[in-house]
Motif scaffolding. Sequence first.
Motif, PDB file in Angstrom:
ATOM      1  N   GLY A 118      79.623  20.573 190.100  1.00  0.00           N
ATOM      2  CA  GLY A 118      79.350  20.753 191.512  1.00  0.00           C
ATOM      3  C   GLY A 118      80.410  21.544 192.237  1.00  0.00           C
ATOM      4  N   VAL A 119      81.639  21.537 191.711  1.00  0.00           N
ATOM      5  CA  VAL A 119      82.717  22.337 192.305  1.00  0.00           C
ATOM      6  C   VAL A 119      82.643  23.759 191.757  1.00  0.00           C
ATOM      7  CG1 VAL A 119      85.213  22.672 192.421  1.00  0.00           C
ATOM      8  CG2 VAL A 119      84.244  20.383 192.708  1.00  0.00           C
ATOM      9  N   VAL A 120      82.634  24.725 192.667  1.00  0.00           N
ATOM     10  CA  VAL A 120      82.605  26.133 192.273  1.00  0.00           C
ATOM     11  C   VAL A 120      84.025  26.676 192.130  1.00  0.00           C
ATOM     12  CG1 VAL A 120      81.793  28.441 192.912  1.00  0.00           C
ATOM     13  CG2 VAL A 120      80.399  26.431 193.460  1.00  0.00           C
ATOM     14  N   GLU A 121      84.865  26.411 193.125  1.00  0.00           N
ATOM     15  CA  GLU A 121      86.240  26.910 193.101  1.00  0.00           C
ATOM     16  C   GLU A 121      87.028  26.167 194.166  1.00  0.00           C
ATOM     17  OE1 GLU A 121      89.092  27.896 191.731  1.00  0.00           O
ATOM     18  OE2 GLU A 121      87.844  29.437 190.792  1.00  0.00           O
ATOM     19  N   ASN A 122      88.345  26.168 194.023  1.00  0.00           N
ATOM     20  CA  ASN A 122      89.217  25.537 195.020  1.00  0.00           C
ATOM     21  C   ASN A 122      90.183  26.565 195.591  1.00  0.00           C
ATOM     22  OD1 ASN A 122      92.136  25.196 193.756  1.00  0.00           O
ATOM     23  ND2 ASN A 122      90.653  24.814 192.105  1.00  0.00           N
ATOM     24  N   GLY A 123      90.806  26.222 196.702  1.00  0.00           N
ATOM     25  CA  GLY A 123      91.647  27.170 197.429  1.00  0.00           C
ATOM     26  C   GLY A 123      93.091  27.222 196.999  1.00  0.00           C
ATOM     27  N   LEU A 124      93.441  26.617 195.875  1.00  0.00           N
ATOM     28  CA  LEU A 124      94.802  26.734 195.339  1.00  0.00           C
ATOM     29  C   LEU A 124      94.914  27.995 194.499  1.00  0.00           C
ATOM     30  CD1 LEU A 124      95.420  23.011 194.389  1.00  0.00           C
ATOM     31  CD2 LEU A 124      96.779  24.334 196.028  1.00  0.00           C
ATOM     32  N   PHE A 125      95.819  28.882 194.868  1.00  0.00           N
ATOM     33  CA  PHE A 125      96.074  30.117 194.120  1.00  0.00           C
ATOM     34  C   PHE A 125      97.409  29.928 193.407  1.00  0.00           C
ATOM     35  CE2 PHE A 125      92.625  31.350 196.553  1.00  0.00           C
ATOM     36  CZ  PHE A 125      92.288  32.691 196.445  1.00  0.00           C
ATOM     37  N   ILE A 126      97.345  29.647 192.117  1.00  0.00           N
ATOM     38  CA  ILE A 126      98.534  29.324 191.335  1.00  0.00           C
ATOM     39  C   ILE A 126      98.864  30.491 190.407  1.00  0.00           C
ATOM     40  CG2 ILE A 126      99.615  27.651 189.790  1.00  0.00           C
ATOM     41  CD1 ILE A 126      98.709  26.462 192.474  1.00  0.00           C
ATOM     42  N   ASP A 127     100.109  30.972 190.470  1.00  0.00           N
ATOM     43  CA  ASP A 127     100.576  32.077 189.611  1.00  0.00           C
ATOM     44  C   ASP A 127      99.717  33.334 189.781  1.00  0.00           C
ATOM     45  OD1 ASP A 127     102.519  30.375 188.596  1.00  0.00           O
ATOM     46  OD2 ASP A 127     101.292  29.747 186.899  1.00  0.00           O
ATOM     47  N   ILE A 128      99.249  33.583 190.972  1.00  0.00           N
ATOM     48  CA  ILE A 128      98.434  34.772 191.244  1.00  0.00           C
ATOM     49  C   ILE A 128      99.186  35.756 192.130  1.00  0.00           C
ATOM     50  CG2 ILE A 128      96.309  35.604 192.337  1.00  0.00           C
ATOM     51  CD1 ILE A 128      94.956  33.021 191.499  1.00  0.00           C
ATOM     52  N   CYS A 129      99.935  35.235 193.094  1.00  0.00           N
ATOM     53  CA  CYS A 129     100.637  36.086 194.054  1.00  0.00           C
ATOM     54  C   CYS A 129     101.929  36.629 193.458  1.00  0.00           C
ATOM     55  CB  CYS A 129     100.938  35.274 195.319  1.00  0.00           C
ATOM     56  SG  CYS A 129     101.858  36.161 196.575  1.00  0.00           S
ATOM     57  N   ASP A 130     102.161  37.934 193.637  1.00  0.00           N
ATOM     58  CA  ASP A 130     103.379  38.588 193.146  1.00  0.00           C
ATOM     59  C   ASP A 130     104.409  38.827 194.239  1.00  0.00           C
ATOM     60  OD1 ASP A 130     102.585  39.380 190.249  1.00  0.00           O
ATOM     61  OD2 ASP A 130     100.889  40.039 191.461  1.00  0.00           O
ATOM     62  N   LYS A 131     103.929  39.119 195.445  1.00  0.00           N
ATOM     63  CA  LYS A 131     104.814  39.405 196.568  1.00  0.00           C
ATOM     64  C   LYS A 131     104.307  38.687 197.807  1.00  0.00           C
ATOM     65  CE  LYS A 131     106.090  44.234 195.369  1.00  0.00           C
ATOM     66  NZ  LYS A 131     105.241  44.420 194.179  1.00  0.00           N
ATOM     67  N   VAL A 132     105.225  38.261 198.642  1.00  0.00           N
ATOM     68  CA  VAL A 132     104.851  37.777 199.961  1.00  0.00           C
ATOM     69  C   VAL A 132     105.630  38.592 200.988  1.00  0.00           C
ATOM     70  CG1 VAL A 132     106.597  35.945 200.020  1.00  0.00           C
ATOM     71  CG2 VAL A 132     104.556  35.760 201.442  1.00  0.00           C
ATOM     72  N   ILE A 133     104.935  39.015 202.019  1.00  0.00           N
ATOM     73  CA  ILE A 133     105.526  39.827 203.074  1.00  0.00           C
ATOM     74  C   ILE A 133     105.427  39.018 204.361  1.00  0.00           C
ATOM     75  CG2 ILE A 133     105.363  42.009 204.329  1.00  0.00           C
ATOM     76  CD1 ILE A 133     103.925  43.088 201.747  1.00  0.00           C
ATOM     77  N   ILE A 134     106.572  38.621 204.876  1.00  0.00           N
ATOM     78  CA  ILE A 134     106.627  37.711 206.011  1.00  0.00           C
ATOM     79  C   ILE A 134     107.031  38.482 207.258  1.00  0.00           C
ATOM     80  CG2 ILE A 134     107.617  35.563 206.874  1.00  0.00           C
ATOM     81  CD1 ILE A 134     108.501  35.050 203.903  1.00  0.00           C
ATOM     82  N   GLY A 135     106.171  38.453 208.266  1.00  0.00           N
ATOM     83  CA  GLY A 135     106.459  39.130 209.513  1.00  0.00           C
ATOM     84  C   GLY A 135     107.021  38.175 210.550  1.00  0.00           C
TER      85      GLY A 135
END
Length: 260
Positions: free
Chosen positions: A210-227
Motif C-alpha cells: 500500500g505504500v508507494v514511497e516515503n519522503g526520506l531522501f537518504i544518501d541522495i543529496c550531494d550538495k546543499v546550498i543555504i541562502g
Amino acid sequence: MSGELSPIDKAKYVAAKTAADLVEDGMRVGLGTGSTAAWLVRCLGEMVREDGLKIRGVPTSTRTAELAREVGIEVISLDEARWLDLTIDGADEFDAELNLIKGGGGALLQEKIVATASDQMAVIADAAKEVSALGHFPLPVEVVPFGWQTTQTLIEELLISMDVMGRKSSLRMTGQRPFITDEGNYIIDLHLGRIGDPRQMALVLNQMPGVVENGLFIDICDKVIIGYGDGRCEMRDINEGTVSETRLDFVEDDNLFSDI
C-alpha cells in the motif's frame, strides 16, 4: 526587488541564484517542486532568455512543468532524457549528513525518481531547514487510495517499534477532500517529532503493501546550498567535504520575480 521581499524570500532567492550557476550549457536538469525550486526555475528561465543558455528540464510535477514552459525552458520527460546531469530541488528538512525530508508540496514520488536518475542532486534551502535530527517536519508517505485506512493503521502499528518521539498520522487534505498526487495517490503525514534512524525508517516503510514511497531522501543529496536574508550563501559538498561561502548583492530595480 530586495525592498519587496521578506528575509526568507531573499534567502530562497540567493540559494536559487547560486544553484543556477551550477547549470551548464547542454545539461539535462531535474527541476524540483516547491517555493524555493520555483525561484530556481525563474532564474534558469532568465538565463535561457538573456544569456542563451540551452538546457532541457525534467520537471518533478505538473506545476513545475507549467512554470518551466512559461519562462522558456525546454521541457522533456524523464523517459526522453533517460539520465540527468543534475537535479536541483528544495527540501523541508536536511541534517548534517544531507539526508532530507521532502514532500511538503506533495511531489515526493516524482522528486525521488528524478533525483536518483541524476549524476548529482543539489538542494537549495534557507537556514531554517537545517535540523540536528530529522522529523520535526511531518514525514509524507504516499499510499495508494485502495485500503488507505488499513495502510494508515499498519503504519501506526509499525511506529511502535521505531525510534521516534510521536506516532500520530493524518491524511493530507485539500479542503474537504483528500489531497491527490500527480500519480493519483494519497499522502499520509507522519507526525514523529524526531526520527532516530532515518535509514531504517525509509526501508521499513517501503516494504509495507500500500505504500508507494516515503519522503526520506537518504544518501541522495550531494550538495546543499543555504541562502540567508542578508545575501550570504553557503554551499556544502558532502562528497568533497568542502564548505564555501559567497554573497549576492541585490539590485533594487531587479524585477525578475515581480509577479510572485
